[in-house]
Design a protein around this motif. Structure first.
Motif, PDB file in Angstrom:
ATOM      1  N   ASP A 162     -17.408 -36.256  39.049  1.00 48.04           N
ATOM      2  CA  ASP A 162     -18.469 -36.434  38.126  1.00 48.04           C
ATOM      3  C   ASP A 162     -19.133 -37.661  38.541  1.00 48.04           C
ATOM      4  O   ASP A 162     -19.303 -38.551  38.235  1.00 48.04           O
ATOM      5  CB  ASP A 162     -17.885 -36.717  36.646  1.00 48.04           C
ATOM      6  N   LEU A 186     -27.882 -24.325  38.902  1.00 47.29           N
ATOM      7  CA  LEU A 186     -26.936 -25.371  38.681  1.00 47.29           C
ATOM      8  C   LEU A 186     -27.321 -26.596  38.967  1.00 47.29           C
ATOM      9  O   LEU A 186     -26.830 -27.724  38.341  1.00 47.29           O
ATOM     10  CB  LEU A 186     -25.893 -24.813  39.603  1.00 47.29           C
ATOM     11  N   LYS A 189     -28.954 -27.750  35.851  1.00 45.24           N
ATOM     12  CA  LYS A 189     -28.146 -28.034  34.506  1.00 45.24           C
ATOM     13  C   LYS A 189     -27.399 -29.454  34.778  1.00 45.24           C
ATOM     14  O   LYS A 189     -27.069 -29.957  33.941  1.00 45.24           O
ATOM     15  CB  LYS A 189     -27.123 -26.922  34.556  1.00 45.24           C
ATOM     16  N   LEU A 190     -26.903 -29.635  36.018  1.00 49.78           N
ATOM     17  CA  LEU A 190     -26.219 -30.791  36.231  1.00 49.78           C
ATOM     18  C   LEU A 190     -26.936 -32.064  36.064  1.00 49.78           C
ATOM     19  O   LEU A 190     -26.564 -33.011  35.332  1.00 49.78           O
ATOM     20  CB  LEU A 190     -25.925 -30.928  37.991  1.00 49.78           C
ATOM     21  N   ASN A 192     -29.525 -32.183  33.698  1.00 46.55           N
ATOM     22  CA  ASN A 192     -29.877 -32.126  32.190  1.00 46.55           C
ATOM     23  C   ASN A 192     -28.549 -32.613  31.462  1.00 46.55           C
ATOM     24  O   ASN A 192     -28.657 -33.323  30.550  1.00 46.55           O
ATOM     25  CB  ASN A 192     -30.208 -30.774  32.034  1.00 46.55           C
ATOM     26  N   VAL A 193     -27.537 -32.029  31.785  1.00 45.48           N
ATOM     27  CA  VAL A 193     -26.367 -32.439  31.096  1.00 45.48           C
ATOM     28  C   VAL A 193     -25.627 -33.682  31.276  1.00 45.48           C
ATOM     29  O   VAL A 193     -25.211 -34.370  30.413  1.00 45.48           O
ATOM     30  CB  VAL A 193     -25.125 -31.065  31.067  1.00 45.48           C
ATOM     31  N   PHE A 194     -25.362 -33.926  32.794  1.00 44.55           N
ATOM     32  CA  PHE A 194     -24.828 -34.942  33.065  1.00 44.55           C
ATOM     33  C   PHE A 194     -25.658 -36.005  33.339  1.00 44.55           C
ATOM     34  O   PHE A 194     -25.204 -37.362  33.580  1.00 44.55           O
ATOM     35  CB  PHE A 194     -23.637 -34.796  34.253  1.00 44.55           C
ATOM     36  N   GLY A 195     -26.927 -35.970  33.486  1.00 43.72           N
ATOM     37  CA  GLY A 195     -28.109 -37.190  33.861  1.00 43.72           C
ATOM     38  C   GLY A 195     -27.687 -37.694  35.017  1.00 43.72           C
ATOM     39  O   GLY A 195     -28.065 -38.705  35.476  1.00 43.72           O
TER      40      GLY A 195
END
Lengths: 265, 109
Positions: A162, A186, A189-190, A192-195
């Motif tokens: 992470d 992908l 998304k990485l 957006n979701v994990f900043g």
């Protein structure tokens, strides 16, 4: 948050050489935190060299590379390893270890940096493989995978811990358009979701316009553009326009220069 | 990460605070395994004060869920901040775990 900390990476006056040849000519750039920055440029412009400096694989001749405010160019190997734990890198050829299975490749950074129970590690590995669409391929070896699958396995390994910072070197190179678009999705998304702060080195324009929040363009070792996508589209810089409009370079030598070149003087 | 373990209407409640990451997940795992070994029927995990959870934390909870299911027990999560719910959703685990809004919702069957 201070202005400096809004940027995950600050490069100042970075100068680097391969032998006598100057590759990066004293460049200064900022990479904003939590955004996707694309480093763009033609072959040989120095973008992969810049990436290698950002991840601490090369040491500059001159200049600072501050990650979260700390200059990695001045760090010893041990300190650098601490910073690298927060980084994930997807190399151009995926750089999987051929003697290990896909699952063992993904587990490698987890086992290296953490002391977790084996069953926890394997759940993490399966979660990452599922994220990149490789569920069920745990026991395959890299030689049994297609180019796109290797890349996705490399990405699963890059995100195993992470990371705060995720680097991609030419992620779409050698991929078919559908697989390349899947990878772009992908990346979005990485962020957006994990900043995550994501840095992508590429020369693929469709990918740039899909994923980039911020663009840095290099040409012959110098920064010729940095800014948001709209500013890139509107740039009047001749080199930027040539790149965006895919115009070929017409290099004109004087007869004297050409003669000196072919005789090797 | 800090873990406070209390009881509420016969359920064990794990109140977690801080970051659940590579360094703290093993401690959470140890506590989960202990209560799974005791075959507690209901284990509730309070997320209200959790600031961050990484993959090792999520994997640890997956192990906890599997352990609880092995003896017919239930593991429920409640009070998860929106940002962390997104992480569960991205990992497709928002439907795997029983995620409740509050402690009262979680103790209801």
């Amino acid at each position: 948050m201070s202005a400096a900390m809004e940027n995950a990476i600050e490069v100042t006056g970075l100068r680097t050489h391969y032998g006598q040849r100057e590759i990066l000519k004293g460049i200064s750039i900022s990479i904003p935190r939590g955004k996707t920055s694309v480093i763009l440029g033609g072959s040989g412009c120095g973008k992969s060299t810049l990436l290698k400096h950002l991840i601490g694989l090369l040491r500059p001749t001159e200049g600072k590379i501050a990650i979260n405010g700390r200059d990695i160019a001045a760090m010893d190997e041990e300190e650098l390893n601490g910073v690298r734990r927060k980084m994930g890198v997807l190399f151009q050829g995926a750089a999987l270890l051929n003697s290990l299975t896909v699952a063992e490749n993904v587990a490698l950074p987890i086992r290296e940096h953490a002391r977790l129970n084996e069953s926890t590690v394997m759940i993490m590995v399966r979660m990452k493989l599922d994220l990149v669409g490789l569920s069920g391929f745990e026991n395959f070896y890299p030689s049994q995978l297609s180019g796109g699958m290797k890349k996705r396995a490399g990405l699963a390994r890059a995100i195993a811990l992470d990371p705060e910072l995720l680097f991609f070197d030419e992620p779409s190179a050698g991929l078919d358009p559908v697989t390349a678009a899947g990878l772009d999705d992908l990346i979005l998304k990485l962020r957006n979701v994990f900043g995550m702060t994501i840095v992508v080195v590429t020369h693929e324009l469709p990918s740039v316009f899909t994923i980039a929040d911020y663009v840095i363009m290099l040409d012959a070792g110098e920064v010729i553009f940095s800014g948001i996508l709209d500013d890139l589209r509107n740039s009047q810089n001749e080199r930027v326009r040539m790149f965006l409009e895919r115009r070929p370079e017409t290099r004109t030598y004087s007869p004297d220069d050409y003669f000196r070149f072919i005789v090797g003087d | 990460m800090k873990i406070d373990i209390t009881e509420h209407n016969g359920a064990k409640v794990f109140s977690l605070s801080g970051d659940i990451d590579l360094y703290s997940s093993p401690a959470l795992r140890k506590e989960l395994i202990f209560f799974i070994g005791k075959k507690v029927p209901l284990l509730l995990v309070d997320f209200r004060d959790v600031s961050y959870i990484d993959s090792s934390g999520i994997a640890t909870l997956v192990e906890g869920l599997r352990g609880m299911m092995s003896h017919g027990g239930k593991l429920k999560l409640f009070g998860i901040p929106e940002r962390i719910v997104e992480i569960f959703a991205f990992s497709k685990l928002d439907k795997v775990f029983d995620i409740c809004g509050s402690l009262d919702d979680a103790v209801k069957d």
